[in-house]
Each structure stands twice: as structure tokens, then as C-alpha cells.
Design a protein around this motif. Sequence first.
Motif, PDB file in Angstrom:
ATOM      1  N   VAL A  28     -12.950 -10.779 -14.155  1.00  0.00           N
ATOM      2  CA  VAL A  28     -12.904 -11.809 -15.195  1.00  0.00           C
ATOM      3  C   VAL A  28     -11.465 -12.007 -15.640  1.00  0.00           C
ATOM      4  CG1 VAL A  28     -15.206 -11.549 -16.191  1.00  0.00           C
ATOM      5  CG2 VAL A  28     -13.388 -10.041 -16.962  1.00  0.00           C
ATOM      6  N   GLU A  29     -11.200 -13.209 -16.146  1.00  0.00           N
ATOM      7  CA  GLU A  29      -9.870 -13.489 -16.677  1.00  0.00           C
ATOM      8  C   GLU A  29      -9.961 -13.493 -18.201  1.00  0.00           C
ATOM      9  OE1 GLU A  29      -6.671 -17.172 -16.960  1.00  0.00           O
ATOM     10  OE2 GLU A  29      -8.605 -17.466 -15.981  1.00  0.00           O
ATOM     11  N   PHE A  30      -9.203 -12.602 -18.835  1.00  0.00           N
ATOM     12  CA  PHE A  30      -9.209 -12.576 -20.301  1.00  0.00           C
ATOM     13  C   PHE A  30      -8.254 -13.661 -20.789  1.00  0.00           C
ATOM     14  CE2 PHE A  30     -11.136  -8.527 -19.387  1.00  0.00           C
ATOM     15  CZ  PHE A  30     -12.121  -8.457 -20.356  1.00  0.00           C
ATOM     16  N   ARG A  31      -8.798 -14.861 -20.880  1.00  0.00           N
ATOM     17  CA  ARG A  31      -7.981 -16.014 -21.261  1.00  0.00           C
ATOM     18  C   ARG A  31      -7.989 -16.159 -22.778  1.00  0.00           C
ATOM     19  NH1 ARG A  31      -9.194 -21.149 -21.843  1.00  0.00           N
ATOM     20  NH2 ARG A  31     -11.291 -20.991 -20.989  1.00  0.00           N
ATOM     21  N   LYS A  32      -6.794 -16.404 -23.323  1.00  0.00           N
ATOM     22  CA  LYS A  32      -6.645 -16.534 -24.775  1.00  0.00           C
ATOM     23  C   LYS A  32      -7.675 -17.521 -25.339  1.00  0.00           C
ATOM     24  CE  LYS A  32      -2.916 -16.909 -28.011  1.00  0.00           C
ATOM     25  NZ  LYS A  32      -2.418 -17.805 -28.820  1.00  0.00           N
ATOM     26  N   GLY A  33      -8.331 -17.145 -26.403  1.00  0.00           N
ATOM     27  CA  GLY A  33      -9.317 -18.040 -27.026  1.00  0.00           C
ATOM     28  C   GLY A  33     -10.745 -17.740 -26.623  1.00  0.00           C
ATOM     29  N   THR A  34     -10.911 -16.837 -25.624  1.00  0.00           N
ATOM     30  CA  THR A  34     -12.273 -16.606 -25.129  1.00  0.00           C
ATOM     31  C   THR A  34     -12.732 -15.153 -25.259  1.00  0.00           C
ATOM     32  OG1 THR A  34     -11.586 -16.137 -22.852  1.00  0.00           O
ATOM     33  CG2 THR A  34     -12.000 -18.443 -23.409  1.00  0.00           C
ATOM     34  N   THR A 448     -13.984 -14.271 -34.834  1.00  0.00           N
ATOM     35  CA  THR A 448     -12.536 -14.060 -34.994  1.00  0.00           C
ATOM     36  C   THR A 448     -11.753 -15.314 -34.624  1.00  0.00           C
ATOM     37  OG1 THR A 448     -12.127 -13.430 -32.710  1.00  0.00           O
ATOM     38  CG2 THR A 448     -12.887 -11.705 -34.165  1.00  0.00           C
ATOM     39  N   ASP A 449     -10.525 -15.374 -35.127  1.00  0.00           N
ATOM     40  CA  ASP A 449      -9.677 -16.522 -34.778  1.00  0.00           C
ATOM     41  C   ASP A 449      -9.257 -16.469 -33.320  1.00  0.00           C
ATOM     42  OD1 ASP A 449      -9.911 -17.560 -37.238  1.00  0.00           O
ATOM     43  OD2 ASP A 449      -7.950 -16.904 -37.969  1.00  0.00           O
ATOM     44  N   GLU A 450      -9.025 -15.235 -32.798  1.00  0.00           N
ATOM     45  CA  GLU A 450      -8.559 -15.152 -31.397  1.00  0.00           C
ATOM     46  C   GLU A 450      -9.624 -15.632 -30.415  1.00  0.00           C
ATOM     47  OE1 GLU A 450      -8.807 -12.287 -33.287  1.00  0.00           O
ATOM     48  OE2 GLU A 450      -9.805 -10.696 -32.172  1.00  0.00           O
ATOM     49  N   ASN A 451     -10.880 -15.662 -30.870  1.00  0.00           N
ATOM     50  CA  ASN A 451     -11.998 -16.055 -30.021  1.00  0.00           C
ATOM     51  C   ASN A 451     -12.391 -17.520 -30.271  1.00  0.00           C
ATOM     52  OD1 ASN A 451     -14.149 -15.429 -28.222  1.00  0.00           O
ATOM     53  ND2 ASN A 451     -15.543 -15.084 -29.919  1.00  0.00           N
ATOM     54  N   PHE A 452     -11.479 -18.288 -30.840  1.00  0.00           N
ATOM     55  CA  PHE A 452     -11.822 -19.599 -31.393  1.00  0.00           C
ATOM     56  C   PHE A 452     -12.447 -20.554 -30.366  1.00  0.00           C
ATOM     57  CE2 PHE A 452     -10.973 -23.889 -33.033  1.00  0.00           C
ATOM     58  CZ  PHE A 452     -11.525 -23.761 -34.290  1.00  0.00           C
ATOM     59  N   GLU A 453     -11.852 -20.614 -29.184  1.00  0.00           N
ATOM     60  CA  GLU A 453     -12.392 -21.567 -28.193  1.00  0.00           C
ATOM     61  C   GLU A 453     -13.850 -21.233 -27.859  1.00  0.00           C
ATOM     62  OE1 GLU A 453     -10.306 -22.211 -24.415  1.00  0.00           O
ATOM     63  OE2 GLU A 453     -12.268 -22.587 -23.496  1.00  0.00           O
ATOM     64  N   MET A 454     -14.124 -19.943 -27.628  1.00  0.00           N
ATOM     65  CA  MET A 454     -15.494 -19.566 -27.260  1.00  0.00           C
ATOM     66  C   MET A 454     -16.454 -19.807 -28.418  1.00  0.00           C
ATOM     67  SD  MET A 454     -17.333 -18.844 -24.764  1.00  0.00           S
ATOM     68  CE  MET A 454     -16.062 -18.699 -23.525  1.00  0.00           C
ATOM     69  N   ARG A 455     -15.983 -19.620 -29.648  1.00  0.00           N
ATOM     70  CA  ARG A 455     -16.831 -19.909 -30.816  1.00  0.00           C
ATOM     71  C   ARG A 455     -17.176 -21.391 -30.881  1.00  0.00           C
ATOM     72  NH1 ARG A 455     -13.451 -18.094 -35.774  1.00  0.00           N
ATOM     73  NH2 ARG A 455     -15.130 -19.146 -36.877  1.00  0.00           N
ATOM     74  N   MET A 456     -16.195 -22.229 -30.634  1.00  0.00           N
ATOM     75  CA  MET A 456     -16.446 -23.672 -30.692  1.00  0.00           C
ATOM     76  C   MET A 456     -17.385 -24.091 -29.565  1.00  0.00           C
ATOM     77  SD  MET A 456     -14.916 -24.609 -33.390  1.00  0.00           S
ATOM     78  CE  MET A 456     -15.210 -22.951 -34.043  1.00  0.00           C
ATOM     79  N   ARG A 457     -17.216 -23.446 -28.396  1.00  0.00           N
ATOM     80  CA  ARG A 457     -18.127 -23.742 -27.275  1.00  0.00           C
ATOM     81  C   ARG A 457     -19.551 -23.287 -27.631  1.00  0.00           C
ATOM     82  NH1 ARG A 457     -15.895 -25.369 -22.641  1.00  0.00           N
ATOM     83  NH2 ARG A 457     -13.689 -25.012 -22.242  1.00  0.00           N
ATOM     84  N   GLY A 458     -19.661 -22.044 -28.125  1.00  0.00           N
ATOM     85  CA  GLY A 458     -20.981 -21.504 -28.444  1.00  0.00           C
ATOM     86  C   GLY A 458     -21.661 -22.264 -29.575  1.00  0.00           C
TER      87      GLY A 458
END
Length: 538
Positions: A28-34, A448-458
Motif C-alpha cells: 500500500v502507498e501511505f499517501r498524505k490525506g489517507t 484527524t486532520d491528516e486523514n482529511f481526504e479519506m474522511r471526505m471520501r468516506g
Amino acid sequence: MPNPNPKPEELVQIDYQPSGKGWADPTVEFRKGTFCYSALPKNLNYLGLPNPREWQPFDADWKLPADWKRTILNGMKERLEKFRSFRLFMDICVRCGACADKCHFYIGSGDPKNMPVMRAELIRSVYRRYFTAAGRLLGPLAGARELTEDVIKEWFYYFYQCTECRRCSVFCPYGIDTAEITMIGRELLNLIGCNINWVLEPAANCFRTGNHLGIQPHGFKDSLDFAVDELEELTGIRVDASINRKGAEILLVVPSADYFGTPHYYTFLGYLALLHEVGVDYTFSAFASEGGNFGLFTSHEMIKRLNAKIYAEAKRLGVKWILGGECGHMWRVLHQYMDTMNGPADFLEVPVSPVTGTRFEHARSTKMVHICEFTADLIHHAKLNLDPSRNDRWNVTFHDSCNPARAMGLLEEPRYILRSVCNRFHEMPENTIREQTFCCGSGSGLGTDENFEMRMRGGLPRANAVRYVHDKYGVNLLACVCAIDKATLPPLLEYWVPGVEVAGVHELVGNALIMKGGKQRTTDLRGEPLVETEAAHA
Ligand code: SF4
Ligand code: SF4
């Protein structure tokens, strides 16, 4: 290079075409935001968890303990023997795919490993390899995979992209609960020190001070005094909110975000106004100052440790029963685990409303009643003088928070209350509410803020349903009964549906409540101007 701060119009371009990489490939790629950052060593130390160290998920070397593989396999064996559901869920999936498109993280990301069936397969493939004869003999032909460090990284990535919301289990013909598989997955990762700070910091605070925010007793008292003063300014009535008062009839336990967070705090004012108005004899506890329990996102043992204070304080204070505030995962723990983990609470009585005499038989074992059940009963018995027009600036819809809805079946009471305290209420589409409700996308410690993209997707499916009622009926307020929702839905809606705000149900109760001897209200609980109607002083 993907944009680390994608705009909604970019994020909504979801690619559902699988990448072509085989499912068994764990990289997996630990991409910023996910993903979420790792837990700080101090928090593991507070909780006595193994392998405290400095590391991050994007590091090549996760500094796992030397015997990490044996630890994980022993942990799996122990849990297969201890939790019958875990073994059953490992064995019975027929891969029918009914759950595949039901997870908000799959809908919002298009990543096939966010299909619930695939999320479970990440651990099931290891189970096959080490715990079944077919897997040992046939390996990949039987869907078995070796346990490697890459598999551990993959587990971490995807078990922290599941909010343990249980939506998928509603659609599974076998009742497989992927949330429970995620819980075991996280529990195993904890054995080798792979955890996230957004879960372990609140858990450590809770263990030390009794609440997630780490508020000490004098801070708790200050916040309560502040709320009492502010409510007096708003209503002209001084309420008595006692702490640690022995001999009170009821112990009130709420999520700690209620006395500090926004918009939670307005709900807190609503509780104080309501309980004063109907003359309930209650007390808070400075130690059981948190109903929430981030142990649920860590391990069964941690659930038990963090929950124990509630019955202990009820016993110490000599109350008859416990009333619980608006929270999500708090109610999953209270409803599904508390009695068997830390009970039986046979020193308490079956809850009876001191106002209506209603005996809450369904709470016979836990001795704990949800404030929505309590308030709905008051309204049903015409014990409240309500002016719904005080909420006329709001056009309201209701988000069923996952745990109260799916884990305890609290479906009708909040709606009954909302229809009594608001003039304008519209439901979201039926496949997005009640048992089928969509998660906020940030529960189970992922806010969390660092997980923002995945939160918006979810959160996209939830926001999409809000958008529907916003566009169709002009809905501008999303009511809910969960502290995590109240923290995570505002940024979600700001991102996807600007113009819709978030409130707790008891904020709206507090607005509508006409209090005996109160002054003419000029503002609502938020301090926003209120148009007072004749009903208020009839
Ligand atoms: S719905 Fe149940 S049985 Fe079907 S694939 Fe999903 S988990 Fe397996
Ligand atoms: S429990 Fe919720 S987040 Fe987890 S796989 Fe199922 S639907 Fe997705």
C-alpha cells in the motif's frame, strides 16, 4: 502526483475500475490525506501497551518487535478460541458480494479493498494459511497468504479505513459483522505497537482523568459553572448542576465533548435546562466524566478498563440508576458490553422516570437510559411546555448516528422529539437513514486532520443525502445524537454541502422549552436572535 488538498469537484471523480494489481498483493502507498499518524510513545506507556517507539506509517522500517509474527499468530489463535463470532466470520463468508457496495469508504474511494468482503479477506487469508488444513496445503490456491510485514502495513491501512459502523452487516445474508473483524484486526495490531494517536491519546487521557480531553476535576467544575452562568443569562433561571453528590437519584454521564466542543455545548445547555425544568434529582461525577470509550477502537480489554468507572461511580455515589447523554460509540459500549464486562449492576434499580413513573424495562440489565428515551417519554406524557416556533430558523433533517441506530435501535425517539420541538422536519432518502444510515466517515478514531481526504471520501454518501434534502426542501440543519458526529459533520458539510449546520437533538429541545419563571428569551442557546411568540407567555 495527487493533490494533497483536493477540491470537491476533484474528489468526486471516483475511479471504480480496479487497478489490475492482484488482491493478494499487500503493498500500500501511505499517501498524505489517507491515513492517520502513529500513536505517541507516551500514550502507549500510560496504557501499558507494548512497543512504544517513534515511528510513522510512511517509514520503511516500522520497528516491529523481533517476535512480531509469533505474537500476531498467537493473538489470532487466542481470539479464535475466545470469540466464537470471529471464527464464524472467518469461515462462513460465501463471497456473494451483497456487502460490496455498501461501505461508504468503498463508495467514496473506489478502492476494492474497502469493500467489506475484501477488508475481511485481508485477515481471512492469513487465517486460512495458518489455521486451516486447505490453506496450509494449497496456499494461494485456497486463498491463503503468508503473514509478512507488508501484510501488517496493509492491515493498518485498511483497518484504519473502517469506521466500525456496521452498515455492511445489515446487508449480509449471514450477518457477518465486518466491524467486529476490524476490531480484532486493530486488537492484533495493538499487540505489536501499531496504533494511531487519535485513538490512543483520548484512551490514555480517559484512563488518567476519566475523560478523553484529560480534564481534571477542577476543570470539569469550572466548565459546569460556566455553563450554569451562561444558561442563567439566556433563560433567567439558575439551575443546580451538582458534581459527586452522594444520594442523588440519578447519575448523568455525557460525552466530555459536550462541555467543551461546538456545537456539542449547546446540547449540554439543553440537558441542563430540561433536567431543571422537570425537577430531576441528578448528579455528575468528576471521575465518570466521560461516557465515550475509545477502548472500543483499541481492544476489548481496553473497553472494559475505560468503562469500569461508570458503575464504580454509580455505586460510590449511591444513585438508583444512570442517565446517558448524546453519544454514539458510548452507547454501543453501554448497550452491548457494559453489563457483561463490568456488571451485573445489581446494586442499582430498574430505571423509573421520577416525572412520569415510566419503568424503562428495556434497561433492566444495564440500568442506563438514553436521554432521548427519557425526553420522548416526557413529551409523550405532556410534561413539557414546548414552543417549536423558537426553532423556526432551522429546516431540520436527522442523521441516525451509526451506533445508536444499529447497535441499540434508537430510531423513533429522536424523530418523535424533533417533530415535537421543530416545525420543519424532512427525512433523507430511506436507504440512507435508520438501520441503513451512512456513517459520518470519521468515526472510530479516524477524525484527524491528516486523514482529511479519506474522511471526505468516506463521508460523501452521507453528505450526498444531506444535499438531496438541502436542494429539495431547503434543509439547513442536520440534527444528530453523537459527539463524534457533532465534531466531524461540520467540516464534512462545509466541504460537500455548504449552508447546512449541525446540532444535537437536545439543543433544539432547550430552544423550544418554555421554562417556568423564565425571562422572555431574546436568543436561542447559540446566542442567535429569537423571535419570541405568544405561546411562550400564554
Ligand atoms: S454479504 Fe456477507 S457473505 Fe456476502 S460477501 Fe459480504 S460478508 Fe461475505
Ligand atoms: S463496518 Fe462500516 S466502515 Fe467497516 S467495512 Fe462495514 S460499512 Fe465499511
